[in-house]
Design an enzyme around this catalytic site. Structure first.
Site, mmCIF file in Angstrom:
data_model
loop_
_atom_site.group_PDB
_atom_site.id
_atom_site.type_symbol
_atom_site.label_atom_id
_atom_site.label_comp_id
_atom_site.label_asym_id
_atom_site.label_seq_id
_atom_site.Cartn_x
_atom_site.Cartn_y
_atom_site.Cartn_z
ATOM 1 N N VAL A 178 -5.060 29.256 -25.072
ATOM 2 C CA VAL A 178 -4.938 28.054 -25.899
ATOM 3 C C VAL A 178 -4.086 26.975 -25.230
ATOM 4 O O VAL A 178 -3.803 25.942 -25.829
ATOM 5 C CB VAL A 178 -4.352 28.385 -27.294
ATOM 6 C CG1 VAL A 178 -5.254 29.337 -28.037
ATOM 7 C CG2 VAL A 178 -2.943 28.941 -27.181
ATOM 8 N N GLU A 179 -3.685 27.213 -23.986
ATOM 9 C CA GLU A 179 -2.935 26.197 -23.250
ATOM 10 C C GLU A 179 -3.738 25.793 -22.010
ATOM 11 O O GLU A 179 -4.728 25.089 -22.120
ATOM 12 C CB GLU A 179 -1.531 26.696 -22.925
ATOM 13 C CG GLU A 179 -0.702 26.895 -24.201
ATOM 14 C CD GLU A 179 0.756 27.163 -23.935
ATOM 15 O OE1 GLU A 179 1.451 26.285 -23.394
ATOM 16 O OE2 GLU A 179 1.220 28.284 -24.268
#
Length: 236
Positions: free
Chosen positions: A32-33
């Protein structure tokens, strides 16, 4: 906030990293980064202008994952919030903090109960607490410290953040649930949100409007001086 992370015992809201170096490389492969791999990112950084020469000069090696982590961590350790109005006040300058900020400090230590978790010189106990923060964002339920320890008592518990330069690090709470410090104060004044793992220190405070204003004045007095910074000069 990145302010004063040098003094944190754990990194990330759930404390899953034990050092700034470990924290620095975590986002690279987090889906998610950056959603990358270390194997793919390291060569890309090595191709940036001047980086091979700089890494060789500083670390005695080419660009590698360990040196990348150490470089980022070294920079983060320079981001220190210091010499605030509060610091000047406790060092003897009784004019450094306004009267409302001084009243706020008394509330912080007493009726507001803030100091129970936001203590020591960095205004954090470096522990994890469930304060009943409402869940916002895409995750249905963020279990916080529980994801690291698997202890039921740690469900919904998150690291106590420093309050140094807090007015510069909105939004607030682990999920950015509150846009302003006024919202944060109102939330704690009401005693958080009830849940099975709510920390026993979280209780309704019954603050009057002026007391809230004074408490906010004290929090603003924790703002440090601007941090001087110059970009390093890379080889041509």
């Amino acid at each position: 906030t990145v302010y004063n992370t040098a003094f944190n015992r754990f990194q990330f809201w759930d404390g899953r990293a034990g050092s700034l170096e470990e924290q620095a490389i975590g986002p690279i492969h987090n889906p998610v980064e950056m959603a990358e791999t270390h194997e793919a990112v390291v060569p890309k950084i090595g191709k940036l202008k001047g980086y091979q020469e700089q890494f060789q000069k500083v670390f005695g090696t080419g660009v590698n994952l360990q040196s990348i982590a150490e470089a980022i961590a070294a920079y983060e350790r320079t981001i220190i919030s210091t010499n605030s109005a509060f610091d000047k006040f406790v060092l003897g300058d009784r004019q450094a903090m306004s009267e409302d900020a001084q009243r706020g400090m008394a509330l912080f230590k007493g009726k507001g109960r803030c100091i129970l978790c936001h203590n020591d010189s960095n205004f954090t106990d470096n522990q994890f607490h469930n304060t009943g923060v409402p869940q916002v964002g895409p995750m249905k339920e963020d279990l916080g410290r529980y994801n690291v320890t698997r202890k039921d008592t740690d469900k919904g518990a998150f690291k106590t953040p420093t309050l140094r330069s807090i007015i510069e690090s909105a939004p607030y709470m682990h999920d950015g649930a509150f846009k302003t410090l006024e919202e944060v104060v109102d939330f704690y004044d009401k005693g958080g949100n009830a849940n099975p793992s709510l920390d026993t220190r979280i209780k309704p405070l019954g603050l009057a409007p002026q007391e809230k204003t004074d408490l906010l004045a004290f929090l603003k007095a924790l703002t440090g001086e601007p941090i001087p910074f110059e970009f390093p000069k890379l080889p041509e």
